[in-house]
Motif scaffolding. Structure first.
Motif, PDB file in Angstrom:
ATOM      1  N   ILE A 173       5.374   3.694   2.131  1.00 50.82           N
ATOM      2  CA  ILE A 173       5.193   2.431   1.418  1.00 50.82           C
ATOM      3  C   ILE A 173       5.170   1.303   2.446  1.00 50.82           C
ATOM      4  N   ARG A 174       4.000   0.686   2.604  1.00 51.38           N
ATOM      5  CA  ARG A 174       3.854  -0.435   3.527  1.00 51.38           C
ATOM      6  C   ARG A 174       3.822  -1.738   2.729  1.00 51.38           C
ATOM      7  N   THR A 175       4.725  -2.638   3.057  1.00 56.86           N
ATOM      8  CA  THR A 175       4.800  -3.930   2.378  1.00 56.86           C
ATOM      9  C   THR A 175       4.568  -5.032   3.404  1.00 56.86           C
ATOM     10  N   SER A 176       3.501  -5.792   3.191  1.00 54.17           N
ATOM     11  CA  SER A 176       3.119  -6.831   4.141  1.00 54.17           C
ATOM     12  C   SER A 176       3.296  -8.204   3.523  1.00 54.17           C
ATOM     13  N   HIS A 177       3.856  -9.123   4.300  1.00 59.25           N
ATOM     14  CA  HIS A 177       4.005 -10.509   3.892  1.00 59.25           C
ATOM     15  C   HIS A 177       3.203 -11.396   4.844  1.00 59.25           C
ATOM     16  N   GLY A 178       2.565 -12.428   4.289  1.00 62.71           N
ATOM     17  CA  GLY A 178       1.799 -13.357   5.106  1.00 62.71           C
ATOM     18  C   GLY A 178       1.743 -14.721   4.466  1.00 62.71           C
ATOM     19  N   ARG A 179       1.164 -15.668   5.216  1.00 62.89           N
ATOM     20  CA  ARG A 179       1.027 -17.012   4.656  1.00 62.89           C
ATOM     21  C   ARG A 179       0.065 -17.020   3.478  1.00 62.89           C
ATOM     22  N   THR A 180      -0.950 -16.178   3.576  1.00 58.83           N
ATOM     23  CA  THR A 180      -1.925 -16.059   2.497  1.00 58.83           C
ATOM     24  C   THR A 180      -2.116 -14.582   2.170  1.00 58.83           C
ATOM     25  N   SER A 181      -2.816 -14.310   1.066  1.00 59.92           N
ATOM     26  CA  SER A 181      -3.104 -12.918   0.706  1.00 59.92           C
ATOM     27  C   SER A 181      -3.941 -12.254   1.777  1.00 59.92           C
ATOM     28  N   GLU A 182      -4.824 -13.040   2.403  1.00 52.16           N
ATOM     29  CA  GLU A 182      -5.659 -12.483   3.474  1.00 52.16           C
ATOM     30  C   GLU A 182      -4.811 -12.085   4.676  1.00 52.16           C
ATOM     31  N   ALA A 226       0.851  -1.190   0.000  1.00 47.99           N
ATOM     32  CA  ALA A 226       0.000   0.000   0.000  1.00 47.99           C
ATOM     33  C   ALA A 226       0.883   1.234   0.000  1.00 47.99           C
ATOM     34  N   ARG A 227       0.510   2.227  -0.783  1.00 48.84           N
ATOM     35  CA  ARG A 227       1.255   3.486  -0.862  1.00 48.84           C
ATOM     36  C   ARG A 227       0.327   4.648  -0.529  1.00 48.84           C
ATOM     37  N   GLU A 228       0.887   5.617   0.173  1.00 46.61           N
ATOM     38  CA  GLU A 228       0.147   6.846   0.464  1.00 46.61           C
ATOM     39  C   GLU A 228       1.139   7.992   0.545  1.00 46.61           C
ATOM     40  N   THR A 229       0.675   9.168   0.208  1.00 46.72           N
ATOM     41  CA  THR A 229       1.530  10.358   0.205  1.00 46.72           C
ATOM     42  C   THR A 229       0.895  11.454   1.051  1.00 46.72           C
ATOM     43  N   HIS A 230       1.705  12.080   1.892  1.00 46.73           N
ATOM     44  CA  HIS A 230       1.246  13.189   2.730  1.00 46.73           C
ATOM     45  C   HIS A 230       2.083  14.423   2.415  1.00 46.73           C
ATOM     46  N   THR A 231       1.433  15.562   2.399  1.00 48.21           N
ATOM     47  CA  THR A 231       2.115  16.841   2.212  1.00 48.21           C
ATOM     48  C   THR A 231       2.000  17.638   3.504  1.00 48.21           C
ATOM     49  N   LEU A 232       3.133  18.095   4.015  1.00 44.33           N
ATOM     50  CA  LEU A 232       3.176  18.789   5.295  1.00 44.33           C
ATOM     51  C   LEU A 232       3.675  20.216   5.098  1.00 44.33           C
TER      52      LEU A 232
END
Length: 376
Positions: free
Chosen positions: A129-138, A91-97
């Motif tokens: 940039i959040r990168t998540s790993h798991g046993r399944t997509s869920e 997941a990606r997100e951008t913030h402007t401060l």
């Protein structure tokens, strides 16, 4: 057919197998007499080295545990990249401060890289940039849902903090990378558990502390602290308007171009290389590693170089005079003949000498290694 490598190994094994028989058939004794005063000096030096290693290791471990407890009290991030976590979600997100030209940005991360680059204007842009790993997509998606990067903005100050749920052995692991473009005058405070940190072109007050990861800073002109418990420190064209501290428990410290009032560099296991240094005072230490220094001295400044196991290579630029106190228990002291040192006291393991008018003080101490001095 036996390979050359196997044949060589067999011959070595046969030779080693025959050693006990040779030893039994022939009693060889070698007597070495060492003066009592040398034995006493070596024992005293060994105790000093042991105390220093214990003290520095204990202090560094306390710092690591304090930082771990301060930054987070969750176990979720500790799962790491489990081999069974083959599914991935990003997941990606951008913030402007609106920080202004001289605002303050604090980044607190658990696992992931942080990159900060100077930009134009008065606003900072942060891509998360959040990168998540798991046993399944869920499972991987569950990691994205539960691990967040929280942005808090108050006036010209902002805090960005990675937050993990308090879970034991979750079915996912999440890395959070920060890619930041900020005004050059932004003051930065960065803390991270695991991940590399890279900062370029920031002129605001800056401090970086990492538990596990490399720290690389370039063109950072108001640096106060750069530390990693496990990782290399690389500083290029950096400065400080006061004292600068850099160090690592396990890794090398490399500095190319530094200006500061006072510099303190430490590595417990690793080499220290500092070139192009201009400072009114400096302390460079390595418990186990070589120290290489190339810089200018200031009149009335004090410069200390210490390694328990390593060689000191010191090169001084300019004509500033200094008093030298050099000591080694297992090595030699080798000044360049072109320095024209005036030696006032010298033995096999120590030297006191003066260069020029003796304006600065240079103390160089190593237990196992040599002291090598030269002028540019």
């Amino acid at each position: 057919m036996m390979s050359p490598r196997t044949r060589t190994t067999s011959l070595v094994c046969l030779a080693l197998a025959g050693l006990p028989a040779i030893a039994a058939a022939q009693d060889v004794r070698v007597e070495i007499r060492v003066p009592v005063e040398i034995v006493a000096e070596l024992r005293a030096a060994a105790h000093v080295v042991e105390r220093e290693i214990r003290r520095e290791t204990a202090a560094a471990f306390r710092d690591v545990m304090t930082e771990l407890n301060r930054v987070t009290r969750t176990d979720a991030f500790a799962t790491g990249q489990n081999r069974n976590f083959r599914a991935q979600q990003t997941a990606r997100e951008t913030h402007t401060l609106a920080l202004g030209a001289n605002g303050q940005l604090e980044l607190k991360n658990i696992s992931g890289d942080i990159t900060v680059t100077a930009g134009s204007g008065t606003r900072a842009s942060i891509e998360i940039i959040r990168t998540s790993h798991g046993r399944t997509s869920e499972d991987a998606q569950r990691g994205l849902d539960r691990v967040k990067a929280v942005v808090t903005e108050r006036g010209n100050r902002a805090v960005v903090e990675t937050q993990y749920p308090n879970e034991r052995q979750p079915g996912y692991s999440v890395d959070v990378d920060y890619q930041v473009t900020a005004p050059a005058g932004t003051a930065l405070v960065i803390t991270s558990i695991s991940g590399d940190v890279r900062v370029t072109g920031i002129s605001g007050a800056t401090s970086v502390e990492v538990i596990s990861g490399d720290v690389s800073l370039q063109d950072v002109t108001r640096l106060s602290s750069a530390k990693s418990a496990s990782g290399d420190i690389v500083l290029t064209n950096v400065g400080s308007d006061g004292s600068l501290e850099a160090g690592t428990m396990s890794g090398d410290v490399t500095i190319r171009g530094l200006k500061a009032d006072r510099v303190s560099i430490d590595s417990i296991v690793g080499d220290v290389l500092a070139s192009g240094v201009a400072s009114a005072a400096a302390s460079l230490k390595s418990t186990s590693g070589d120290i290489t220094f190339d810089g200018t001295l200031c009149r009335n400044g004090r410069y200390e170089f210490q390694s328990n196991s390593g060689t000191l290579r010191l090169t001084f630029a300019g004509d500033t005079g200094f008093d030298l106190q050099a000591t080694t228990y297992s090595g030699s002291i080798r000044p360049d003949a072109a320095m024209n040192l005036k030696v006032t006291n010298q033995s096999r393991r120590a030297m006191r000498a003066t260069f020029g008018d003796g304006g600065a003080t240079v103390v160089a101490t190593t237990f196992s290694g040599s002291v090598i001095l030269a002028r540019k």
